[in-house]
Scaffold this active site. Structure first.
Site, PDB file in Angstrom:
ATOM      1  N   LYS A 261     -34.042  96.138 -61.356  1.00 45.31           N
ATOM      2  CA  LYS A 261     -33.795  95.702 -59.935  1.00 45.31           C
ATOM      3  C   LYS A 261     -33.507  94.017 -60.022  1.00 45.31           C
ATOM      4  O   LYS A 261     -34.217  93.416 -60.467  1.00 45.31           O
ATOM      5  CB  LYS A 261     -34.950  95.790 -59.021  1.00 45.31           C
ATOM      6  N   ASP A 266     -34.350  87.975 -51.882  1.00 42.07           N
ATOM      7  CA  ASP A 266     -34.844  88.953 -50.808  1.00 42.07           C
ATOM      8  C   ASP A 266     -35.510  88.370 -49.543  1.00 42.07           C
ATOM      9  O   ASP A 266     -36.554  87.683 -49.414  1.00 42.07           O
ATOM     10  CB  ASP A 266     -35.870  89.686 -51.511  1.00 42.07           C
ATOM     11  N   LYS A 273     -39.086  88.462 -43.925  1.00 43.00           N
ATOM     12  CA  LYS A 273     -40.347  87.987 -44.430  1.00 43.00           C
ATOM     13  C   LYS A 273     -40.789  86.633 -43.722  1.00 43.00           C
ATOM     14  O   LYS A 273     -40.175  86.054 -43.141  1.00 43.00           O
ATOM     15  CB  LYS A 273     -40.142  87.464 -45.852  1.00 43.00           C
ATOM     16  N   ASP A 343     -37.320  95.597 -45.593  1.00 41.38           N
ATOM     17  CA  ASP A 343     -38.015  94.805 -46.757  1.00 41.38           C
ATOM     18  C   ASP A 343     -38.171  95.776 -48.053  1.00 41.38           C
ATOM     19  O   ASP A 343     -38.611  94.959 -48.989  1.00 41.38           O
ATOM     20  CB  ASP A 343     -38.977  93.975 -46.321  1.00 41.38           C
ATOM     21  N   GLU A 345     -36.253  97.275 -49.813  1.00 37.59           N
ATOM     22  CA  GLU A 345     -34.825  97.256 -50.240  1.00 37.59           C
ATOM     23  C   GLU A 345     -34.634  97.627 -51.855  1.00 37.59           C
ATOM     24  O   GLU A 345     -34.075  98.247 -52.170  1.00 37.59           O
ATOM     25  CB  GLU A 345     -34.104  95.870 -50.156  1.00 37.59           C
ATOM     26  N   ARG A 347     -36.235  99.624 -53.687  1.00 32.93           N
ATOM     27  CA  ARG A 347     -36.211 101.041 -53.837  1.00 32.93           C
ATOM     28  C   ARG A 347     -34.870 101.628 -53.490  1.00 32.93           C
ATOM     29  O   ARG A 347     -34.650 102.658 -54.211  1.00 32.93           O
ATOM     30  CB  ARG A 347     -37.475 101.805 -53.271  1.00 32.93           C
TER      31      ARG A 347
HETATM   32  N1  BES Z   1     -39.563  91.926 -53.633  1.00 37.11           N
HETATM   33  C1  BES Z   1     -40.663  92.469 -52.859  1.00 37.11           C
HETATM   34  C2  BES Z   1     -42.002  92.728 -53.433  1.00 37.11           C
HETATM   35  C3  BES Z   1     -42.459  91.448 -54.103  1.00 37.11           C
HETATM   36  C4  BES Z   1     -43.247  90.682 -53.205  1.00 37.11           C
HETATM   37  C5  BES Z   1     -42.356  91.050 -55.110  1.00 37.11           C
HETATM   38  C6  BES Z   1     -44.084  89.755 -53.655  1.00 37.11           C
HETATM   39  C7  BES Z   1     -43.102  89.918 -55.632  1.00 37.11           C
HETATM   40  C8  BES Z   1     -43.972  89.337 -54.890  1.00 37.11           C
HETATM   41  C9  BES Z   1     -40.036  93.865 -52.094  1.00 37.11           C
HETATM   42  O1  BES Z   1     -39.005  93.979 -51.787  1.00 37.11           O
HETATM   43  C10 BES Z   1     -40.817  93.850 -50.987  1.00 37.11           C
HETATM   44  O2  BES Z   1     -40.798  93.069 -49.856  1.00 37.11           O
HETATM   45  N2  BES Z   1     -41.580  95.005 -50.689  1.00 37.11           N
HETATM   46  C11 BES Z   1     -42.300  95.200 -49.475  1.00 37.11           C
HETATM   47  C12 BES Z   1     -42.555  96.720 -49.316  1.00 37.11           C
HETATM   48  C13 BES Z   1     -42.884  97.070 -47.930  1.00 37.11           C
HETATM   49  C14 BES Z   1     -42.167  96.427 -46.973  1.00 37.11           C
HETATM   50  C15 BES Z   1     -43.250  98.238 -47.879  1.00 37.11           C
HETATM   51  C16 BES Z   1     -43.661  94.612 -49.587  1.00 37.11           C
HETATM   52  O3  BES Z   1     -44.361  94.578 -50.957  1.00 37.11           O
HETATM   53  O4  BES Z   1     -44.539  93.990 -48.685  1.00 37.11           O
HETATM   54 ZN    ZN Z   2     -37.327  92.864 -53.000  1.00 39.04          ZN
HETATM   55 MN    MN Z   3     -38.214  93.191 -49.972  1.00 38.89          MN
END
Ligand code: BES
Ligand code: ZN
Ligand code: MN
Length: 498
Positions: A261, A266, A273, A343, A345, A347
């Site tokens: 990835k 992001d 976020k 968010d 994204e 996956r």
């Molecule tokens: N890139 C983030 C995950 C992440 C968060 C990595 C903090 C490193 C530190 C990912 O794209 C994301 O935003 N995931 C969300 C998923 C949720 C919306 C189901 C998350 O973990 O909040």
């Molecule tokens: Zn991400």
């Molecule tokens: Mn994300």
């Protein structure tokens, strides 16, 4: 930094700092006991006065002008014997490197046969700790602190130690290259920027390594509707980075597929976020960066396996053209996905990239992704989580993590979790409003795209990029290079088993 092996006695090694490990609450062992004899009991007197304690993360320097060829000794603490492992030595070596990096050009380390780790494993850990521990993330300062450290010498005449040192030097050097990628600011390391860096890796390395990087239009033409949707809001267009390593005499039928990835920034998209620490989302490409750097390492190590790296590079931006919650996308394998949260994204990018990696003929797949914040909350900064459709393959990933210092802990996949991503409108949805089992749900989602054959998913959200330093040999904020060491070890073990 040069990494060398030199046979010789501790007295004859020329270095600015000659380092050796010291156990806590125990007399000196191995080379330190011998050096103390040579120095007329000076070290024992310093230990009596608690200047040398053997405590982890201490490395007192003793100036020994004249008595040895080296100008200083570093007595690096490794704690109590029972707790000594490779990470202890990595931390001790990191402490020495960190303390000496502003003045030492040459650090030499003595291995100690009386420690509970083999000399070759000690050498490997010392190389890791020194190279990773002397890394400076401040490359973008207008006057960066110059790194004095030019070479690390492992003092040993053993062929196994020499080979372990050589390999570890290559691998840790590439892990630091992966850190440079993760730390690079998102205005510099756009998807195009990452594709350029991947091309540089191929150009600067062996002729066995080649890189191509289809653009957004070509990504759409390949049918990657999920990846393309994430990419559609950004002014920095996406790239699909494909790196192939073809050894001159490939061993067996294995084609190792490494998927990463690489969300170069992001924002969360429309499901925006919160602002706190959002700057760290430049590190959301750490999985892809690790895959690219690992291919550089495998080529330099002349790995006997065929390897294909596939990295989905895009921003997850906000804008008038952004994909929305409610959108239904069609992935490359024909499956339809309802968007609940933009968010989630990573996956979506991986869905298409995994399917593509299978189409390219990979037999064994493993993906690396900073996928869920919940994984960071669950396992913190030390273990990543590993999911797999094949227990043997997962075990090999876990064991490679343990052996390399990129630790990974097994997590479950189970079809009973599939209902979390059931959608009323489409084949599946990308997220669930219930915040239960988030890392497992994400892995179960990816499972739908992993095709036939062994696949493992490494969620490195907590280990790939540090908001807070770890206070061991990875004392720096930012990119850690997580995954590079694991991948090199995995390829090595897979080649040995094949
Ligand atoms: N890139 C983030 C995950 C992440 C968060 C990595 C903090 C490193 C530190 C990912 O794209 C994301 O935003 N995931 C969300 C998923 C949720 C919306 C189901 C998350 O973990 O909040
Ligand atoms: Zn991400
Ligand atoms: Mn994300």
């Amino acid at each position: 930094m040069r990494v060398e092996v030199e046979a010789g006695s501790p007295e004859s090694v020329k270095a600015d700092v000659l380092a050796a490990a010291v156990l806590a609450s125990e007399g000196f062992t191995g080379p330190v006991a011998a050096l103390d004899g040579r120095l007329g009991g000076l070290l024992a007197r310093l230990a009596e006065q608690s200047e040398i304690t053997g405590k982890l993360k201490t490395a007192p320097l003793v100036h020994v002008n004249g008595d040895l060829q080296a100008s200083r000794l570093a007595l690096a603490g490794i704690g109590a014997r029972e707790a000594v492992d490779a990470d202890t030595l990595r931390t001790a070596a990191g402490t020495v490197a960190h303390e000496a990096r502003s003045f030492a050009r040459r650090i030499a380390w003595l291995v100690d046969e009386s420690l509970p780790i083999s000399p070759a494993e000690q050498a490997r850990a010392i190389v890791d700790g020194t190279l990773l521990g002397s890394y400076d993330p401040g490359r973008w300062k207008s006057s960066p602190e110059p790194l004095q450290l030019e070479s690390l010498v492992i003092v040993s005449g053993d062929a196994e130690v020499a080979e372990a040192t050589r390999r570890a030097g290559i691998v840790a050097g590439w892990a630091n290259r992966a850190r440079d990628l993760a730390n690079a600011p998102p205005n510099e390391l756009t998807p195009d920027g990452l594709a350029d860096r991947a091309a540089e890796v191929a150009a600067g390395g062996s002729p066995q390594l080649s890189v191509e990087a289809p653009n957004l239009e070509e990504i759409r033409e390949l049918g990657m509707g999920a990846f393309a949707a994430v990419a559609q809001a950004s002014h920095n267009p996406a790239r699909l980075i494909v790196a192939r390593y073809e050894p001159s005499q490939p061993k067996g039928e294995v084609v190792l597929g490494l998927v990463g990835k690489a969300v170069t920034f992001d924002t969360g998209g429309i499901s925006l976020k919160k602002p706190a620490y959002m700057e760290d989302m430049k590190g959301d490409m750490a999985g892809g960066g690790a895959v690219i750097a690992a291919l550089g390492a495998l080529a330099e190590l002349e790995c006997p396996l065929r390897v294909i790296g596939v990295v989905g590079a895009t921003e997850n931006a906000v804008g008038g053209g952004a994909y929305r919650p409610g959108d239904i996308l069609t992935a490359m394998n024909g499956k339809t996905i309802e968007i609940i949260n933009t968010d989630a994204e990573g996956r979506l990018v991986l869905a298409d990239v995994l399917a593509y990696a299978r189409q390219l003929g990979t037999t064994h797949l493993v993906d690396f992704a900073t996928l869920t914040g919940a994984m960071e909350r669950a396992l913190g900064d030390f273990y990543a989580g590993v999911f797999a459709n094949d227990t043997d393959w997962r075990t090999l990933v876990v064991e490679s993590g343990e052996a390399s210092g990129d630790h990974a802990w097994p997590w479950p996949l189970h079809s009973r979790y599939r209902r979390y991503v059931d959608s009323d409108y489409a084949d599946m949805k990308n997220s669930n409003i219930r915040s239960q089992g988030v890392p497992v749900l994400a892995a179960e989602f990816l499972h739908e795209f992993a095709g036939e054959g062994p696949w493992a998913h490494v969620d490195m959200a907590g280990t790939g990029f540090f908001t807070w330093p770890r206070h061991d040999y990875l004392w720096q904020r930012g990119g850690t290079g997580y995954g590079v060491r694991l991948i090199c070890e995995l390829a090595d073990r897979l080649a040995a088993a094949d």
